[in-house]
Write an enzyme that holds these catalytic residues in place. Sequence first.
Site, PDB file in Angstrom:
ATOM      1  N   LEU A   1       0.811  -1.215   0.000  1.00 50.56           N
ATOM      2  CA  LEU A   1       0.000   0.000   0.000  1.00 50.56           C
ATOM      3  C   LEU A   1       0.843   1.264   0.000  1.00 50.56           C
ATOM      4  CD1 LEU A   1      -2.702  -1.014   2.634  1.00 50.56           C
ATOM      5  CD2 LEU A   1      -3.009  -0.864   0.159  1.00 50.56           C
TER       6      LEU A   1
ATOM      7  N   GLN B   1       5.032   3.042   1.400  1.00 49.29           N
ATOM      8  CA  GLN B   1       6.346   2.852   2.006  1.00 49.29           C
ATOM      9  C   GLN B   1       6.835   4.173   2.570  1.00 49.29           C
ATOM     10  OE1 GLN B   1       9.099   0.877  -0.559  1.00 49.29           O
ATOM     11  NE2 GLN B   1      10.818   1.028   0.856  1.00 49.29           N
ATOM     12  N   GLY B   2       7.472   4.118   3.730  1.00 48.47           N
ATOM     13  CA  GLY B   2       8.030   5.307   4.351  1.00 48.47           C
ATOM     14  C   GLY B   2       9.341   4.986   5.025  1.00 48.47           C
ATOM     15  N   GLY B   3       9.860   5.970   5.759  1.00 43.72           N
ATOM     16  CA  GLY B   3      11.147   5.784   6.397  1.00 43.72           C
ATOM     17  C   GLY B   3      11.138   4.716   7.475  1.00 43.72           C
TER      18      GLY B   3
ATOM     19  N   GLY C   1       9.069   1.881   7.401  1.00 42.59           N
ATOM     20  CA  GLY C   1       8.699   0.550   6.960  1.00 42.59           C
ATOM     21  C   GLY C   1       7.793   0.559   5.752  1.00 42.59           C
TER      22      GLY C   1
ATOM     23  N   VAL D   1       3.985  -0.815   4.187  1.00 40.34           N
ATOM     24  CA  VAL D   1       2.621  -1.150   4.601  1.00 40.34           C
ATOM     25  C   VAL D   1       1.981  -2.029   3.538  1.00 40.34           C
ATOM     26  CG1 VAL D   1       0.370  -0.251   5.296  1.00 40.34           C
ATOM     27  CG2 VAL D   1       2.443   1.037   5.838  1.00 40.34           C
TER      28      VAL D   1
ATOM     29  N   ASP E   1       4.723  14.535  12.470  1.00 43.06           N
ATOM     30  CA  ASP E   1       4.863  14.237  11.039  1.00 43.06           C
ATOM     31  C   ASP E   1       3.513  14.369  10.345  1.00 43.06           C
ATOM     32  OD1 ASP E   1       6.319  13.672   8.760  1.00 43.06           O
ATOM     33  OD2 ASP E   1       6.169  11.507   8.982  1.00 43.06           O
TER      34      ASP E   1
END
Length: 786
Positions: A385, A387-389, A391, A393, A516
Site C-alpha cells: 500500500l 512505504q516510508g522511512g 517501513g 505497509v 509528522d
Amino acid sequence: MAIRFLVLLLIATLVSSSSTSTSLATNTTDGGGDNAVRFSFSSFHPDVRGVNVTVVGDANINGGALQITPDSLNDASRFLTNKSGRVLYATPFKLWHREKGGGKAANGTGGGGGGGKRVASFSTVFTVNVFRPNGTVPGEGFAFVIAPSAAAPPGGSTGGFLGLTNAATDGNATNQIVAVELDTEEQPYDPDDNHIGLDVNGVVSVATTSLKPLGIEISPVDPVKYDVWIDYDGAAGRIAAYMAVSGKAKPASPVLAAPLDLGATVAEWSYFGFSASTGLKYQLNCVLAWNMTVEKLPCDDDGDHGKGLTLALAIGVPVAAVALAAAAAALGYLYVVKRRRKVNGGDEGSGITGTMIRSLAGGPREFEYRELRKATNNFDERMKLGQGGYGVVYRGVVVGDHTSPGGAGSTVEVAVKKFSRASTQGQNDFLAELSIINRLRHKHLVRLVGWSHDNGELLLVYEYMPNGSLDQHLFGAAAAGRQLLGWDLRYSIVAGVASALHYLHDEYDQKVVHRDLKASNVMLDAAFSARLGDFGLARAIETDKTSYMEEAGGGVHGTVGYIAPECFHTEKATRDSDVYAFGAVVLEVVCGRRPRCDIEGFSFLVDWVWRLHRDGRVLDAVDPRLDGAFDADDAERLLLLGLACSHPTPAERPKTMAITQILLRSTPPPEVPPFKPAFVWPAIDGGLDTMTSTASSHVSTIMTSTSTWSGNFMRGTRSHAPPPEQDASDSVVGPAIQGKEPRWLRPLLSARYFAQCGEHGDSPPPPPAPAPLRSAPTSSRATAAR
C-alpha cells in the site's frame, strides 16, 4: 536502550497504578464474590477517561458527568446539532459461553457443534438527565448499549440513529448491538416522541412503551434526573427496564419488558456503555452515576480475554502489588533471555519487546507472524500500500476476534506495517508508536488492530483505509483513475484532521505531538472521512511540559515544507509545530499543490499564497481543477486559516480549539497581516510554547522575511538590496551570518528567506496584532446546576 525503555515503562506503570487506585476509591470495581463482577461510579472525573471508560465520538467528561453528546453554551448550530457519541466501560465482558456438552443450555439457546450456550445475566442502574437547554424542543435520543467493540459511532449515526448505526448498516445482524433507548424525537417507525424502546441491531425498536401515560417525560422543561434500572435474565432470555425520579425506590413493575436472546445477538465479548445523538434538534445527554453487576462465565478456554478480565476486575489484590509483580516478572524474563543470548545467541530483542507490549494496559491483539504472512500473501509486492522511512505497509485479510466489527470469525481487511529496521532502534520506534496509539480513541484517527513481534520482525496491524491517503487523491487522482476530490469533501477532510489534532493536543489524557503531520499521513476511510495515521514520529509529552525532544541523536524530524522554522533551531517538536504542519496541509488541500513547489518564482506554496493575500486576490490560489466549484467564503476561511497556522512566530499561531471553532464557522477567519511577518529567533516575545531551551549558541539572532518576493515579482528593485553572497552549497545567505550557521540550517537561510519586500527593498511593515479568537467552548454547567 530497550532495557532503559523497559525500566521507564515499569516506573510509569507503577505511577499510573497508584493514581488509578486513588481514583477508584469511590468508583469501585470488584469481583462481586465468585459469581459476579461489579463496578460502581458515584460520579465521573476526567481521570477515568482512557482508564476506566472509553470516550469516543462527540462525547466528553465534564461537570462530574458523562456527556454523551456535547455540553456547551456556544452556538448550538455548530456545537450541539448533528452530533453522536459513546462512552463505554473500558473492559469487555464475556456475555455467553458455549457449553461443551451436547445438550442445550439453561436458557434453551442452541449452539453450533452440538453444544448449547450459557448466557450471562446482568443488572445495571444509572442516573441520567436529558436536559433541554434554554427550553428548546429536545432531540434525538439516548441509549444504554451493548456493543461488540469500543469503536467510535459509525459515520452518519447522528439524528435518529442514536450513535448506534447509520443508513447503510441499520438492521444488519453483523452490528451485534443491543440498546435500550430513551427516544425524544418521533420518527416514522416510533410511537411518539417520548418513549422507551428495545433496539436489536437497528433503531427500529422490536418493543416500545410510550412513557407519557406513565407520567414520565424524558426531557421536561424543568430538568428532572431519572434512575433507570435494566435487568437481564440470561437463563430466561428476558430483559426488563424500570424508571423513576432519582432518589425514589425501584418501581415494582417495569416500563418495558421483552424477550431477548443475547447469545444469538451480541458478540461473545462485548462492551457496556451509553450512546446518544442529536439532529437538527438537540439535547444534553448526561449520565451522573452508574452501577453494574455482571454474572461471571467460565473463561478456561478464552486465553488472554479471561486473564485480562481477571486482572482488571479481581478483588483483594492491590493494583500497586500487581504492577510490582508484573515488573518483577518482566525483569526476570529479561534476565533469562539475556543469559540465553549469551549462551546460544538467541534473539533478545524479540522477547523483551513482546514482554513490554503485553504489559501495556488494555493492550491490542497479538497476531502470530505466520498469520500476518498468510494475510499479506507472504508480503507480496502486489499487496503493498505504501512505504516510508519506518517501513512498508501491506494490505491483508485476517480473521476477526470479538473486537472486530463483524465479531469473532468474521473477515477483516487490515493494513500491516512491517518495520524496516529489526534492530534496537527499530524496536524503539516500534515501542514508541505502540505505546502512544495503544489507547488513542477518536473517530478521525486510524485505529490500531494489533501487533506481532516474531522472528525479529516488527509488525503493527491497523484498520484498512479503502480510499488510501489524501495526497494520492490530490496529486495522483488522474494517473490512478480516481475522481478529483470535490470542495465539500476537502473542507470535511480539513475539519476532520483538525478534530484529531485537537484530541491529541488537548483532549487525550496525555498531550501528544504528532511530529509528522502531512497529506500522505491523512488516510481516507470508505466514506472519505479523514483519519490521521502514522504515529511513527509521535511522542507523548508530560502534562506540565509543552515540547518533546529526542534524548539522543537530536536532529530535525519531519518533511520539508511541513517543518516549522523554529524546529531548525530548537530541534524540539511542540504543539505549535504541529499546527504549522496543519497549516501546510490546509493550503495543500485548498490549492491542490504541494507545500514545496515552484510557482511564479516561489519555492514554497505558503509564500505564494501570502503574496496573493497581500494583493487582495487570495482566492486565485484555489485549485484551478475545481473549475470554480467551491464556496468562496469557506475558501477564504481556509486560506486565511492556513496562513495563520503558518505564522513564523509560534505563539501567534492559533491553538487547536480555536482552529476547530473557525472550521465550524462559529468564529470568523483569523486576521492575517498583508505581509508575511519576519521570522525572529530567539523569539522576542518568547514565542514558542516552551522556553526550556534557547537557540544554539553559534547562531546569532536571526531576522528573516520568509517571503519569496525577490523572485519575478520584484525584479525591478533588486538594485536597492545588498548583494547576496553564494556559499559552497549554492544557498544564498545573508552576509551577517554566512559561514557561522550549521550546514543543516543553510537551506532555511536561502535567498527565499532574505528577500526584499517593499517597493524599494524595504522590510515589510510590522504586522498588526491578530484579532482575538473566540474563547473555547464552555460548558453549559447544566450538569452542575442539576
